[in-house]
Design a protein around this motif. Structure first.
Motif, short mmCIF file in Angstrom:
data_model
loop_
_atom_site.label_atom_id
_atom_site.label_comp_id
_atom_site.label_asym_id
_atom_site.label_seq_id
_atom_site.Cartn_x
_atom_site.Cartn_y
_atom_site.Cartn_z
N VAL A 293 -6.09 5.89 16.63
CA VAL A 293 -5.25 4.93 17.36
C VAL A 293 -4.30 5.64 18.32
O VAL A 293 -4.13 5.22 19.47
CB VAL A 293 -4.45 4.06 16.38
CG1 VAL A 293 -3.52 3.10 17.14
CG2 VAL A 293 -5.39 3.27 15.49
N THR A 294 -3.67 6.72 17.87
CA THR A 294 -2.60 7.35 18.66
C THR A 294 -3.10 8.32 19.73
O THR A 294 -2.56 8.36 20.83
CB THR A 294 -1.61 8.09 17.74
OG1 THR A 294 -2.32 9.10 17.00
CG2 THR A 294 -0.95 7.12 16.77
N PRO A 296 -5.90 8.65 21.71
CA PRO A 296 -6.31 8.14 23.03
C PRO A 296 -5.14 7.65 23.87
O PRO A 296 -5.11 7.84 25.09
CB PRO A 296 -7.26 6.99 22.67
CG PRO A 296 -7.76 7.32 21.31
CD PRO A 296 -6.61 7.97 20.62
N GLN A 297 -4.15 7.03 23.22
CA GLN A 297 -2.99 6.53 23.96
C GLN A 297 -2.11 7.69 24.41
O GLN A 297 -1.49 7.65 25.48
CB GLN A 297 -2.21 5.55 23.10
CG GLN A 297 -3.04 4.32 22.71
CD GLN A 297 -2.20 3.24 22.07
OE1 GLN A 297 -1.39 2.60 22.74
NE2 GLN A 297 -2.39 3.02 20.78
N ALA A 301 -2.58 6.82 28.26
CA ALA A 301 -1.69 5.69 28.53
C ALA A 301 -0.56 6.03 29.50
O ALA A 301 0.49 5.40 29.50
CB ALA A 301 -1.10 5.16 27.22
N SER A 318 -7.55 2.70 30.01
CA SER A 318 -6.13 3.07 29.95
C SER A 318 -5.23 1.85 30.05
O SER A 318 -4.21 1.75 29.35
CB SER A 318 -5.79 4.06 31.07
OG SER A 318 -6.53 5.24 30.96
N SER A 320 -5.78 -1.07 29.03
CA SER A 320 -5.91 -1.99 27.91
C SER A 320 -5.06 -1.58 26.72
O SER A 320 -4.97 -2.30 25.73
CB SER A 320 -7.38 -2.07 27.47
OG SER A 320 -7.81 -0.83 26.91
N MET A 321 -4.41 -0.42 26.80
CA MET A 321 -3.67 0.13 25.67
C MET A 321 -2.22 -0.37 25.65
O MET A 321 -1.58 -0.42 26.70
CB MET A 321 -3.69 1.66 25.72
CG MET A 321 -5.09 2.24 25.61
SD MET A 321 -5.10 4.04 25.81
CE MET A 321 -6.84 4.39 25.46
N THR A 324 0.51 1.88 27.27
CA THR A 324 0.54 1.85 28.74
C THR A 324 1.58 0.87 29.24
O THR A 324 2.36 1.17 30.15
CB THR A 324 -0.84 1.47 29.30
OG1 THR A 324 -1.80 2.45 28.92
CG2 THR A 324 -0.80 1.35 30.82
N TRP A 353 -0.75 -7.99 21.85
CA TRP A 353 -1.19 -6.96 20.91
C TRP A 353 -0.55 -7.17 19.53
O TRP A 353 -1.19 -6.97 18.50
CB TRP A 353 -0.84 -5.57 21.43
CG TRP A 353 -1.93 -4.94 22.23
CD1 TRP A 353 -2.01 -4.81 23.59
CD2 TRP A 353 -3.13 -4.35 21.71
NE1 TRP A 353 -3.18 -4.18 23.96
CE2 TRP A 353 -3.89 -3.87 22.82
CE3 TRP A 353 -3.63 -4.16 20.43
CZ2 TRP A 353 -5.11 -3.24 22.67
CZ3 TRP A 353 -4.86 -3.52 20.27
CH2 TRP A 353 -5.59 -3.06 21.38
#
Length: 368
Positions: A293-294, A296-297, A301, A318, A320-321, A324, A353
């Motif tokens: 979860v963390t 990629p952001q 992001a 990017s 969609s997070m 961001t 979210w």
């Protein structure tokens, strides 16, 4: 007559005990405050060195069928940006993300000494770039003159238009991203490990022997996490403001709005932690799920670099997070003077979210 059990007092007792445990944990303090500050320092110093690359927007009304534009495009350190609207250009100029706007046009009849007028628009935010870019333009013109002109005539005349704007420092970009990542990682890892541990050690089961209700147990632990992370946010912002001149354009009003935004983000991010604590079968599985979860952001992001530097196929991912939108709202409020009411899109996405995450958390969270 027996005194009625006070659920709020019990909740506050849990909050106090949990907060004490957090403050006494060196690992929690280091990863919540020290870790983000290290990245702020490292990337701040790297980013402040400038460079020799130039990002240029070519005015759509420019005459591009000439040797000057061809020569400029052949340079490896000059990148022309396409598909930009006026608002994006203005924002990027103000923040120093682009060197300037170049317009090449035929000279009027009265300008008999040169064939073209080259209008170069930039801002003081890119002072380190345009001071070296203007000589580069003059050098190209001189080379053309040696081939085409032998007298007082010259191929083109440069007209610089430099606008003074509020300085946009590297810290104004880096700090919001690091603060967002600090809130994200601490919320997810902290909540996931906490409730998994409480369940495994049968602490939650012992709570059942007391009159306190389940909701107040969650509130007590949640409030302590929120309170601790808001303290770390205050520390990070204070260090950024006093030590590195992080911009709070409207002073204390901006600070208050940032704290409200941090509170919203914390509540959303904690939902991921509740999901992971319920899904993980073993404690060793929690770091893997949390990093899915963390990480990629952390990378995508806009934590370290603007999203528009990524390949086109990666940018929708990017955008969609949730991190961001926190980063975007933070930068809008801190530097550009926007208020929470102006960041309705970012807040709406974060709330969306939040609804999604807690809908899943309700289904996956386990008490035993």
């Amino acid at each position: 007559m027996s005194q009625r059990f006070n659920q709020v007092s019990a909740m506050l007792a849990i909050t106090k005990a949990s907060l004490r445990a957090l403050l006494r944990s060196p690992t929690t303090v280091v990863f919540s405050i020290f870790f983000p500050l290290v990245f702020i320092l490292v990337f701040g110093f790297i980013g402040s060195k400038g460079g020799t690359s130039y990002r240029i927007v070519l005015d759509k009304n420019s005459d591009t069928a000439n040797s000057f534009v061809d020569s400029l495009k052949s340079l490896k350190n000059v990148k022309f940006l396409d598909n930009r609207n006026i608002d994006e250009i203005h924002s990027d100029l103000t923040k120093g993300r682009i060197t300037g706007i170049l317009k090449v046009q035929k000279a009027t009849r009265s300008d008999s000494n040169f064939e073209y007028s080259i209008i170069f628009k930039s801002t003081s935010a890119s002072a380190d770039k345009y001071m070296t870019f203007l000589p580069l333009l003059e050098n190209i013109i001189n080379k053309i003159d040696k081939v085409r002109y032998k007298d007082q005539h010259t191929f083109a005349h440069i007209v610089p238009e430099i606008k003074n704007v509020r300085e946009y420092r590297t810290i104004d970009f880096i700090l919001p991203g690091q603060l967002g990542f600090s809130l994200l990682s601490a919320s997810i890892f902290g909540v996931a490990f906490l409730f998994f541990s409480l369940r495994q050690q049968l602490v939650l089961k012992r709570f059942y022997a007391t009159p306190i209700k389940r909701g107040y147990i969650l509130l007590g632990e949640g409030i302590s996490r929120v309170f601790f992370q808001l303290i770390t946010a205050i520390v990070i912002i204070a260090i950024g403001y006093f030590a590195f001149h992080f911009t709070l354009v409207n002073g204390w009003i901006t600070f208050v709005e940032i704290m409200i935004l941090c509170l919203l983000a914390l509540l959303v991010f904690m939902g991921f932690g509740f999901i992971i604590s319920g899904v993980a079968k073993t404690e060793s599985l929690i770091p893997l799920l949390a990093n899915i979860v963390t990480l990629p952001q952390f990378l995508l992001a806009g934590t370290f670099f603007p999203i528009d530097v990524f390949p086109g196929w990666l940018q929708p991912i990017s955008r969609s997070m949730p991190l961001t939108y926190f980063n975007d709202a933070m930068r809008l409020i801190a530097f550009e003077g926007a208020h929470l009411t102006d960041c309705w899109l970012q807040i709406f996405v974060l709330l969306g979210w939040g609804i999604l995450v807690y809908s899943v958390a309700i289904k996956t969270f386990k008490w035993e």
